[in-house]
Write an enzyme that holds these catalytic residues in place. Structure first.
Site, PDB file in Angstrom:
ATOM      1  N   THR A   1      15.196 -16.548 -36.334  1.00 12.83           N
ATOM      2  CA  THR A   1      15.900 -17.745 -36.772  1.00 12.83           C
ATOM      3  C   THR A   1      15.048 -18.562 -37.736  1.00 12.83           C
ATOM      4  O   THR A   1      13.849 -18.694 -37.548  1.00 12.83           O
ATOM      5  CB  THR A   1      16.263 -18.617 -35.553  1.00 12.83           C
ATOM      6  N   GLU A  88       8.225 -10.313 -38.831  1.00 10.64           N
ATOM      7  CA  GLU A  88       7.690  -9.606 -37.663  1.00 10.64           C
ATOM      8  C   GLU A  88       7.194  -8.214 -38.055  1.00 10.64           C
ATOM      9  O   GLU A  88       7.947  -7.401 -38.587  1.00 10.64           O
ATOM     10  CB  GLU A  88       8.770  -9.509 -36.582  1.00 10.64           C
ATOM     11  N   ASN A 226      10.165  -6.600 -31.136  1.00  9.03           N
ATOM     12  CA  ASN A 226      11.525  -6.908 -30.689  1.00  9.03           C
ATOM     13  C   ASN A 226      11.919  -6.204 -29.399  1.00  9.03           C
ATOM     14  O   ASN A 226      12.834  -6.653 -28.702  1.00  9.03           O
ATOM     15  CB  ASN A 226      12.515  -6.621 -31.811  1.00  9.03           C
ATOM     16  N   THR A 231      14.292 -14.269 -24.630  1.00 11.53           N
ATOM     17  CA  THR A 231      14.249 -15.709 -24.325  1.00 11.53           C
ATOM     18  C   THR A 231      15.148 -15.967 -23.129  1.00 11.53           C
ATOM     19  O   THR A 231      16.089 -15.220 -22.897  1.00 11.53           O
ATOM     20  CB  THR A 231      14.776 -16.547 -25.504  1.00 11.53           C
TER      21      THR A 231
END
Lengths: 231, 195
Positions: A1, A88, A226, A231
Site C-alpha cells: 500500500t 519488496e 509475501n 496482518t
C-alpha cells in the site's frame, strides 16, 4: 500500500491545489509499480497552510502555479522513486523514460507498461515455479522492452522505435543493433550490486510528449517476503 | 540525486529503519530537512502505540497544521476501498480544509465491512478503545515542529518498508520562499491508480 502526506506553506486556492495534486500524482505515484497489485488503501493527502507569505495562487496558468507545480512534482517524484527503490525484494530501481509521443499521457502509458512488464522484469518458469528476471538476471533483453511498449495501447510505428539501456543503444529505427552484451549485462549487474538505478530510454516518434515511470526488479525475496507476511 | 539529510540523523526513529536515499529531480529548488514539518505551520510525531503485532517500531503518526490548511487528496480507484479511504474521501467532499492527518500501521483495515468503518469513525473522533485511545494523548503531547518529529512520523507509517521516505524542498514562488515537503510509505502491493 502507498500512503503519503504532502505539506506546503504556499497560499493556494482549494480548486487549484486539488488539480495540482492530481497532476503531480499522475507524474509520480501513479507512475510507479512494484508488483502490479493496486491496493485498497492507496492515499495521498496534501495540506497547504498558506503561511509562507507568498501571493495567493488562484490560477493554474499563472507563473507562480507552474513554479509550485514543479516543486510538488519534484517532492512527489522523489518519494515515489524511493518506494519503487524499496520494492519488496528489489535489488535495483528501474527508471523508464519515454519520448516522442504526441502527448504526455501517451508517453506515461507506454513508460508504465514497460515498468510494469513482468516479462521485462521477470519471466516465470512454470516448470520450476521460480522466477528468473530479465533485469534481475542481468539480461539486456530489448525484445521484452519493445513488446511491453507495443501493447501499451498507444499507436506508434515500429520503425520509429529506439531503445537504450543506460548508455547502450539496443535498438534503433526498429532494428536491433550490435552491442557490447558484456558491457550491457555489467551495467545491470552493477546496478543490482549497489542497489542503484537501471535507466531504460524508449523513443517512439518525433512528438514532444515525454514521461517517466519507475519500477524494480523481481527477485526471489519478493516471494519469500509475501509468503511470510500477514496482518 | 541527493540523499535526504535525515539519513544521518541520530534521532530515535533511525534506530528502527534508516532513511531512504531520495532521488530528487534536478531543478531550481534546494533540499531542506524535515519532510512534512519543513513547511511553516506543520507539526508531526510518530510513536509506538501498541498496534503492531511484532516489535516496537513506531506505528502511529500524526501530522497537524496550526491553521486550517487547504486540503486535497487522491485515493485508490480500487472498488474495494478500505474504510479510512472512504472516510477521507467523504471528509474532503464536504470540506476544503483540514487540521490533521492520523495514520496507523500494523492493522489491516481493508475488506472489514461496516464494523471497519465504524472503527474509523471512532478513531477520528478520539473515542477508540485500548491501544489507540491510550496513545492519542501522548501522541498529541509529543507533536513537534523539529526534524525529529517529521522523521519519527515517516518511520511510524511504514510496514514492510526497509527504509523511511521523507523529503522537503525550498524554492522561490511568487517572490517568496515556499517549502514543499512530504513523507510516504510503500514497498509491496504497489501499483497505484489514484484519482
Amino acid at each position: 500500500t502507498l500512503l503519503g502526506v504532502i505539506t506546503t506553506d504556499a497560499l493556494v486556492t482549494s480548486d487549484v491545489w486539488r488539480k495540482m495534486l492530481l497532476t503531480a500524482a499522475n507524474r509520480s505515484f501513479n507512475q510507479i509499480t512494484v508488483d502490479g497489485d493496486t491496493s485498497t488503501n492507496d492515499t495521498v493527502i496534501a495540506l497547504a497552510s498558506g503561511l509562507s507569505g507568498s501571493t495567493k495562487i488562484s490560477s493554474l496558468n499563472s507563473y507562480e502555479a507552474k513554479q509550485l507545480q514543479a516543486c510538488l512534482d519534484a517532492v512527489m517524484q522523489g518519494l515515489a522513486k524511493s518506494i519503487a527503490w524499496d520494492g519488496e525484494g528489489a535489488t535495483c530501481l528501474i527508471e523508464v523514460t519515454v519520448t516522442g509521443t504526441n502527448y504526455e499521457a501517451e508517453a506515461a502509458k507506454i513508460a508504465r507498461s514497460v515498468a510494469s512488464s513482468s516479462l521485462a522484469k521477470a519471466f516465470n518458469s512454470l516448470l520450476s515455479l521460480t522466477f528468473f528476471a530479465a533485469i534481475y538476471g542481468r539480461d539486456p533483453n530489448w525484445g521484452r522492452l519493445a513488446c511491453a511498449a507495443g501493447y501499451a495501447g498507444i499507436a506508434f510505428h515500429p520503425n520509429d522505435l529506439r531503445i537504450s539501456l543506460g548508455d547502450t543503444i539496443l535498438m534503433d529505427k526498429g532494428q536491433p543493433l550490435p552491442f557490447d552484451r558484456a558491457a550491457a549485462s555489467s551495467y545491470l549487474k552493477r546496478a543490482g550490486e549497489t542497489h542503484g538505478t537501471v535507466k531504460i530510454s524508449i523513443c517512439v516518434g518525433n512528438g514532444q510528449g515525454w514521461a517517466q515511470a519507475w519500477g524494480c526488479d523481481l527477485s526471489y525475496d519478493y516471494v519469500k517476503i509475501n509468503a511470510e507476511y500477514t496482518t | 540525486s541527493s540523499s535526504s539529510s535525515s539519513m544521518t540523523s541520530l534521532d530515535q526513529s533511525s534506530k528502527y529503519i534508516p532513511a531512504a536515499p531520495i532521488l530528487l529531480p534536478q531543478g531550481p529548488w534546494k533540499e531542506v530537512p524535515g519532510g512534512v514539518i519543513a513547511a511553516k505551520g506543520f507539526k508531526a510525531v510518530g510513536m509506538y502505540g501498541g498496534l503492531r503485532a511484532k516489535g516496537e517500531k513506531p506505528d502511529l503518526a500524526l501530522v497537524t497544521c496550526d491553521v486550517d490548511a487547504i486540503a486535497a487528496g487522491v485515493f485508490t480507484t480500487n472498488v474495494v476501498a478500505a474504510a479510512p479511504v472512504i472516510y477521507c474521501k467523504k471528509t474532503l467532499d464536504n470540506c476544503n480544509t483540514a487540521r490533521a492527518v492520523l495514520i496507523n500501521a500494523g492493522q489491516a483495515n481493508a475488506a472489514t465491512g461496516d464494523a471497519g468503518y465504524q472503527d474509523v469513525i471512532e478513531c477520528a473522533t478520539s473515542v477508540a478503545k485500548e491501544a489507540l485511545l491510550h496513545s492519542l494523548p501522548k501522541l498529541i503531547d509529543s507533536l513537534s515542529s523539529t526534524i525529529d518529529g517529521g522523521d519519527s512520523a515517516a518511520v511510524a507509517i511504514t510496514t514492510t518498508d526497509l527504509v523511511s521516505k521523507s523529503v522537503a524542498v525550498e524554492c522561490e514562488v511568487g517572490g517568496a520562499l515556499v517549502r514543499v515537503g512530504g513523507m510516504a510509505k510503500g514497498s509491496g502491493m504497489i501499483h497505484p491508480n489514484m484519482a
